[in-house]
Write a protein that holds these residues in place. Structure first.
Motif, short mmCIF file in Angstrom:
data_model
loop_
_atom_site.label_atom_id
_atom_site.label_comp_id
_atom_site.label_asym_id
_atom_site.label_seq_id
_atom_site.Cartn_x
_atom_site.Cartn_y
_atom_site.Cartn_z
N PHE A 134 0.84 -1.19 0.00
CA PHE A 134 0.00 0.00 0.00
C PHE A 134 0.88 1.24 0.00
N PHE A 135 0.43 2.25 -0.73
CA PHE A 135 1.01 3.58 -0.58
C PHE A 135 -0.05 4.44 0.10
N TYR A 136 0.23 4.81 1.35
CA TYR A 136 -0.73 5.57 2.15
C TYR A 136 -0.40 7.05 1.98
N ALA A 137 -1.31 7.76 1.32
CA ALA A 137 -1.01 9.13 0.89
C ALA A 137 -1.24 10.16 2.00
N SER A 138 -1.73 9.73 3.17
CA SER A 138 -1.85 10.64 4.29
C SER A 138 -0.77 10.31 5.32
N GLY A 139 -0.94 10.80 6.57
CA GLY A 139 0.13 10.70 7.53
C GLY A 139 0.11 9.44 8.38
N ALA A 140 1.21 9.23 9.11
CA ALA A 140 1.32 8.07 9.98
C ALA A 140 0.33 8.14 11.14
N GLY A 141 0.04 9.34 11.61
CA GLY A 141 -0.91 9.48 12.70
C GLY A 141 -2.29 9.00 12.31
N ASP A 142 -2.74 9.41 11.14
CA ASP A 142 -4.03 8.93 10.64
C ASP A 142 -4.03 7.41 10.52
N LEU A 143 -2.96 6.87 9.94
CA LEU A 143 -2.90 5.42 9.73
C LEU A 143 -2.94 4.68 11.06
#
Length: 469
Positions: A134-143
């Motif tokens: 996966f490429f998560y286009a938002s931040g680590a906090g959200d994830l």
């Protein structure tokens, strides 16, 4: 033989743009990339323009659209239109067959990298025995929060909506209000179930690439790597490879020539993303606040979205004379510029004259502001943006909150006060110093020896190991 990776961004310019930046990193490391592109069901000029710009250096393959659903499959006793998130997942799920055919047609594919919304492509990768990331286009906090949310909801005897402003404490995040979660998660709905399913399936992947860097979100990154965010199962490897910021190089837009004539760090830039719009009443309050602040400003105004506007459909050009207070443009002509619909945001943010950024807290915009060294005035609108606001203001301490965004309207006095705070006060100067220091770190992590460069090298090594096995 060179490695070849297929990137699958789904659709939406906010998801395509950072994946284009990711493609360039692959190319820098000697890995060939090809995009499997899904054309949006509703034509988007922004999406088409982003593809056109990137196509000069990157290969795009447009997947054929899926066959229309049969009459029986589409029939329902409920004639209410589906939530746009359900439509999104349904459409991308139907793209599995064209994606499978395309992957099989290639002489060699070493891995598939998918957008967070393309969860159903996990099944294609499994069938073809391809490593998938996966490429998560938002931040680590959200994830960190969202990986945990499905199990949290399953353990509750109430809904997030009923919790309202009650605080939640989850690994990787400071305490935040339940109401800061995205609307699709707060409401118990089919859309919420689809979102939960998306995050429940993420750990099936071989790893997650995140568009952030370790020192920007230390708490969240540690929680992810320590396995604290995925209850009862292993967390796949997490690679913080950002900040990946695309764009720049625009020279012709009128607003850049206007900025050339302004003093250094003197202009407040207001822009709210490709989907962000306000009703006329809110636009008037912003205008009054800007005028009373006495500060220079550059403001991107979009036509208010009507109730019957289709998701993803382009908006007409705004009528500034009709939307803004009488005489506002004339009275502020010597220190302000209002542009219609769009501005070259990365170039504006990096311009020496720009001094602060009023933003909707979309992650692309957040990183663009941080890498330009600008304090952020946070005005979240939708999706994960309220969560981003929490991290920006409370965790990173790189911005201030524009109070009232969750109410009917943000008042002119609040706009004036926050603009003055950031541009004139000692607190604003301290904020600016923190952002400038973060800008320096953001540049260093991408260089050889930096944490994000090292994370990408480790990802390539791990991908090679998975491919061989």
């Amino acid at each position: 033989m060179k490695k070849t990776v297929v990137l699958y961004p789904g659709f939406g310019v906010g998801h395509l743009t950072p994946m284009v930046a990711l493609a360039k990193v692959f190319l820098q490391h000697g890995v060939d990339v090809t995009f499997a592109l899904v054309e949006p069901p509703v034509k988007s000029p922004d999406f088409s323009a982003a593809v056109k710009r990137a196509a000069e250096s990157i290969t795009f393959h447009v997947l054929p659209p899926p066959p229309p659903p049969s009459a029986s499959a589409g029939s329902s006793s409920d004639d209410a239109p589906k939530h746009h998130m359900i439509q999104l997942f349904d459409f991308l799920g139907a793209m599995n067959a064209p994606l499978r055919d395309f992957l099989r047609s290639l002489p060699s594919v070493h891995a598939l990298v998918i957008d967070m919304f393309c969860t159903d492509a996990l099944d294609v990768a499994a069938e073809l025995e391809l490593p998938v990331y996966f490429f998560y286009a938002s931040g680590a906090g959200d994830l960190a929060v969202f990986l945990n949310i499905p199990s949290v909801r399953a353990s509750m005897n109430t809904s997030f909506a009923e919790l309202g402003d009650s605080l939640l404490s989850l690994p990787g995040a400071p305490p935040f209000k339940a109401s800061d979660l995205p609307e699709e998660v707060v409401k118990d709905s089919e859309a919420a179930k689809a979102v939960f399913r998306m995050f429940e399936r993420m750990p099936e992947s071989n790893g997650i690439l995140i568009n952030t860097f370790d020192s920007l979100e230390t708490r969240a990154v540690c929680a992810l790597r320590d396995g604290l965010c995925v209850p009862n199962r292993a967390t796949p490897p997490v690679y913080c490879i950002g900040p990946l910021v695309s764009g720049g190089g625009e020279n012709e837009h009128e607003c850049l020539r206007w900025l050339d004539m302004q003093p250094d760090n003197s202009v407040v830039f207001l822009s709210f993303g490709s989907m962000g719009t306000f009703p006329k009443k809110q636009l008037e309050e912003i205008a009054i606040g800007l005028e009373k602040s006495g500060q220079r400003f550059l403001w991107v105004v979009r036509t208010p979205r009507s109730a019957d506007h289709k998701f993803g459909q382009p908006l007409p050009e705004p009528d500034l004379d009709e939307l803004l207070p009488d005489g506002f443009l004339e009275r502020t002509n010597d220190r302000g510029l209002v542009v219609k619909s769009w501005a070259p945001q990365v170039d504006v943010l990096r311009h020496r004259a720009t001094g602060a950024f009023v933003t909707h807290c979309g992650w692309n915009s957040t990183l663009e502001g941080i890498t330009a060294g600008l304090p952020l005035l946070c005005w979240p609108l939708y999706a994960e943006q309220r969560m981003n606001k929490v991290f920006i203001v409370e965790e990173m301490r790189l911005g201030v909150e524009m109070r009232g965004y969750s109410e009917e309207v943000v008042k002119a006095d609040e706009v004036e006060a926050k603009v003055r705070l950031v541009m004139e006060s000692e607190g604003g100067q301290a904020l600016r110093e923190r952002v400038v220091a973060t800008k320096v770190r953001a540049a260093e992590v991408l260089k050889e020896g930096g944490s994000s460069h090292a994370a990408f090298v480790k990802f390539l090594e791990d991908m090679e190991t998975v491919t061989r096995s």
